[in-house]
Design a protein around this motif. Structure first.
Motif, PDB file in Angstrom:
ATOM      1  N   GLN A  22       0.819  -1.213   0.000  1.00 52.01           N
ATOM      2  CA  GLN A  22       0.000   0.000   0.000  1.00 52.01           C
ATOM      3  C   GLN A  22       0.850   1.259   0.000  1.00 52.01           C
ATOM      4  N   PRO A  27      -3.356   2.560  -5.730  1.00 46.36           N
ATOM      5  CA  PRO A  27      -4.463   1.746  -5.197  1.00 46.36           C
ATOM      6  C   PRO A  27      -4.994   0.701  -6.174  1.00 46.36           C
ATOM      7  N   GLU A  28      -5.060   1.040  -7.465  1.00 49.00           N
ATOM      8  CA  GLU A  28      -5.641   0.099  -8.432  1.00 49.00           C
ATOM      9  C   GLU A  28      -4.761  -1.118  -8.681  1.00 49.00           C
ATOM     10  N   GLU A  29      -3.528  -1.097  -8.145  1.00 47.98           N
ATOM     11  CA  GLU A  29      -2.620  -2.219  -8.323  1.00 47.98           C
ATOM     12  C   GLU A  29      -2.571  -3.132  -7.096  1.00 47.98           C
ATOM     13  N   LEU A  31      -4.489  -5.590  -4.431  1.00 48.19           N
ATOM     14  CA  LEU A  31      -5.653  -6.403  -4.091  1.00 48.19           C
ATOM     15  C   LEU A  31      -6.007  -6.187  -2.624  1.00 48.19           C
ATOM     16  N   ASP A  32      -7.317  -6.063  -2.317  1.00 44.73           N
ATOM     17  CA  ASP A  32      -7.764  -5.864  -0.941  1.00 44.73           C
ATOM     18  C   ASP A  32      -7.259  -6.993  -0.034  1.00 44.73           C
ATOM     19  N   SER A 157      -8.117  -3.465 -14.179  1.00 44.29           N
ATOM     20  CA  SER A 157      -7.788  -2.991 -12.843  1.00 44.29           C
ATOM     21  C   SER A 157      -8.008  -4.099 -11.816  1.00 44.29           C
ATOM     22  N   TRP A 158      -7.077  -4.188 -10.870  1.00 40.90           N
ATOM     23  CA  TRP A 158      -7.217  -5.195  -9.805  1.00 40.90           C
ATOM     24  C   TRP A 158      -8.293  -4.810  -8.799  1.00 40.90           C
ATOM     25  N   GLN A 159      -8.881  -3.648  -8.955  1.00 47.97           N
ATOM     26  CA  GLN A 159     -10.034  -3.293  -8.136  1.00 47.97           C
ATOM     27  C   GLN A 159     -11.316  -3.916  -8.702  1.00 47.97           C
ATOM     28  N   ASN A 160     -11.175  -4.631  -9.816  1.00 51.34           N
ATOM     29  CA  ASN A 160     -12.272  -5.353 -10.455  1.00 51.34           C
ATOM     30  C   ASN A 160     -13.462  -4.433 -10.744  1.00 51.34           C
ATOM     31  N   ASP A 161     -13.168  -3.238 -11.231  1.00 53.68           N
ATOM     32  CA  ASP A 161     -14.218  -2.268 -11.531  1.00 53.68           C
ATOM     33  C   ASP A 161     -14.432  -2.116 -13.031  1.00 53.68           C
ATOM     34  N   GLU A 163     -12.317  -1.187 -15.239  1.00 56.20           N
ATOM     35  CA  GLU A 163     -11.507  -0.130 -15.842  1.00 56.20           C
ATOM     36  C   GLU A 163     -10.228  -0.713 -16.448  1.00 56.20           C
TER      37      GLU A 163
END
Length: 223
Positions: A22, A27-29, A31-32, A157-161, A163
């Protein structure tokens, strides 16, 4: 330094590693935290940290695909300067991958990596850690033998949105340093497998992958 594999989200070393991610990645790279549970338990995903005096000072994630006989470096993090962390991680990772390929009865064909192109996007500070500077990283990876695969590249995007993320090149480090082409079918198969975990794919990515099916070979260019 110790090269320690992490396979459980409850591992205190993973907490340190995620905090480090972090700090250095956009942020988009990243994973939560909770979504790391399954990847860490997946035997095919190899997450290792460099540990110095009980502290995580670097990390790398990669995987080996026996059927394609290729590897993918997901990321490498250098958390401190002046400790030789990058060299340590690269050496230990390579030894591990060569061993996995040997167990598969093969010589490793090569390794993929997504590499930031700082000439396209210069806004990644990477936590102020100078070895993580995109210009430095790109030159180091060039020295290791990575080459840019010659096609326009985006990734989901790793935010799975849904994008598309640009500003990176898909690169390949062939075991044969003189290799200057790569089968486009291999690139298509790899990308389809690698991003299968993300259901929300941008249309630009789908179009890109479809375009690979219409080609035979892709040039491997200097970076």
């Amino acid at each position: 330094m110790q090269y320690v594999r992490i396979q459980n989200i409850q591992d205190p070393l993973f907490v340190q590693m995620h905090q480090l991610m972090q700090e250095v990645f956009p942020p988009e790279e990243v994973l939560d935290f909770d979504l790391w549970k399954e990847p860490l338990e997946d035997p095919g995903i190899r997450v290792f940290v460099a540990v110095h005096e009980g502290k995580v000072v670097g990390a790398t994630e990669y995987r080996y695909y026996p059927d394609m006989n290729v590897a993918m470096t997901d990321f490498t993090i250098i958390g401190r300067e002046g400790m030789g962390i990058g060299r340590f991680l690269a050496r230990e990772r390579q030894k591990d991958l060569l061993r996995l390929a040997e167990q598969n009865g093969k010589v490793l064909y090569g390794m993929f990596a997504e590499i930031y192109d700082p000439y396209k996007a210069q806004d990644h500070a990477f936590g102020g850690i100078k070895p993580m500077d995109p210009f430095v990283r790109r030159e180091v990876l060039s020295h290791l033998g990575y080459k840019r695969i010659d096609f326009p590249y985006v990734h989901p995007s790793w935010q799975n949105d849904g994008e598309a993320v640009s500003g990176l090149d898909l690169c390949f480090m062939p075991t044969d340093e003189d290799q200057d082409q790569l089968e486009s079918s291999l690139v298509k198969t790899f990308l389809t497998r690698y991003y299968a975990v993300l259901p929300q794919k941008p249309q630009t990515w789908l179009d890109m992958v479809d375009g690979l099916a219409k080609q035979d070979k892709l040039a491997l260019l200097p970076i």
